[in-house]
Enzyme design. Structure first.
Site, PDB file in Angstrom:
ATOM      1  N   LYS A  33       0.840  -1.200   0.000  1.00  8.07           N
ATOM      2  CA  LYS A  33       0.000   0.000   0.000  1.00  8.07           C
ATOM      3  C   LYS A  33       0.876   1.253   0.000  1.00  8.07           C
ATOM      4  O   LYS A  33       2.104   1.174   0.173  1.00  8.07           O
ATOM      5  CB  LYS A  33      -0.933  -0.006   1.210  1.00  8.07           C
ATOM      6  N   TYR A 242      14.955  31.151   8.322  1.00  8.66           N
ATOM      7  CA  TYR A 242      13.765  31.829   8.812  1.00  8.66           C
ATOM      8  C   TYR A 242      13.779  31.956  10.332  1.00  8.66           C
ATOM      9  O   TYR A 242      14.099  31.005  11.052  1.00  8.66           O
ATOM     10  CB  TYR A 242      12.509  31.062   8.406  1.00  8.66           C
TER      11      TYR A 242
END
Length: 345
Positions: A33, A242
């Protein structure tokens, strides 16, 4: 090249499957999956099919499309989510086996695809998917008369061998299924490691195939290399990234690397992750941004062209620990922008 390189070793995936298969005396399938846990379901299934896998498991019906395109009708493909509204035509066209989770799903399956293969998923205590004991008791005779291909359940705490939930679910599974003439399955990777009493007729390894815990001796199946875009020298006291969250405490050399949270490198790794240049660790400094990382390479003897986040010195679970998560999440979030290089089968 401005993107990272994700190196996928299919021989390692096959080796891990064989190692897990050798721990059992029953059949061993494979859970593929989430696009083969992020590694490419078509390539993973092709390699595993050559190794002898004949039953694959996906989460939803749509995930079976690339597997059928690659392997045709040969393998069995089971769908954990069962028979959902709108899935009927795809289940029919791809000849999928839905693992029925409720009486409503069973009714819908019999009405829309009479005679089509199906399996049953039981809830033995996880309270996620599957029929509870009362539901199963009400329809077991009817369901079994239609010859399901498999009856399965899923363990909640198999990665903790001493957890009492394991024995509790095992006992519940026995109570709900003993005496039926249908193949049974309880164990994924962790269940295989719990021992033979959990193996029944089929096991369904997932994360262990791809090098993750709890399969501690697994062969690592992926490496992730990130290219260095720019290197700059900082004076003591200068800041990076940042928010100015990192400040140089000495004259420093900072490499700006291609990769960020858009590529599955979680923002929580800001100021916490380590990358490697060969055997030498280099700390990520400042915040993880969308596309870039800033790495302190002050102590390297030379300027690197690339740095490694996942590789011989750092597994997916090492990265996961730094991010306060699990290897599954690290692996399945590896982004689409990477240049993928697949080796092996």
């Amino acid at each position: 090249m401005g993107t990272g390189r994700l190196i996928i070793d299919l021989d390692a995936v096959v080796a891990n499957w064989r190692a897990l298969d050798d721990m059992t005396t029953c059949r061993t399938g494979a859970v593929v999956k989430a696009n083969g846990y992020g590694l490419g379901a078509a390539n993973v299934c092709k390699a595993l099919f050559k190794a002898g896998v004949r039953q694959f498991f996906v989460a939803v019906a749509e995930e079976a499309v690339p597997i059928r395109e690659e392997l045709g009708e040969k393998p069995d493909i089971s769908v954990f989510s069962g028979h959902m509204p709108g899935d009927t035509e795809l289940i029919r066209a791809l000849n999928l086996t839905p693992m029925i989770n409720s009486i409503d799903q069973l009714t819908h399956h019999f009405e829309t695809l009479p005679g089509h293969s199906f399996g049953i998923q039981l809830d033995t205590g996880m309270n996620r998917l599957g029929m509870e004991a009362q539901e199963w008791g009400a329809i077991a005779e009817l369901a079994l008369a239609q010859n399901p291909t498999l009856v399965m359940s899923h363990l909640a705490c198999a990665d903790e061998p001493d957890h009492p939930m394991n024995a509790y679910q095992l006992e519940n599974f026995h109570q709900m299924t003993d005496g039926i003439n249908v193949p049974r399955s309880l164990a994924a990777t962790g269940g295989i490691l719990l021992g033979p009493e959990y193996h029944f007729d089929l096991t369904r390894p997932g994360i262990g195939l791809y090098g993750g815990l709890p399969f501690e001796t697994a062969t690592q199946a992926v490496e992730l290399e990130l290219p260095v875009i720019q290197v700059r020298e900082l004076a003591e006291g200068e800041v990076v990234g940042y928010g100015n969250t990192w400040q140089a405490e000495r004259p420093s050399k900072i490499a700006t690397v291609s990769g960020g949270y858009a590529d599955g490198i979680a923002r929580i790794l800001s100021d916490r992750a380590t990358l490697f240049h060969g055997d030498i660790p280099c700390k990520l400094v400042g915040r993880v941004s969308m596309d870039l990382l800033t790495i302190d390479i002050t102590d390297l003897p030379d300027v690197p062209r690339k740095l490694s986040l996942i590789g011989p010195h750092q597994t997916i679970d090492d990265v996961a620990k730094a991010a306060n998560t699990i290897g599954y999440e690290v692996l399945t979030q590896l982004g689409a922008r990477y240049n993928r290089k697949t080796f092996g089968k």
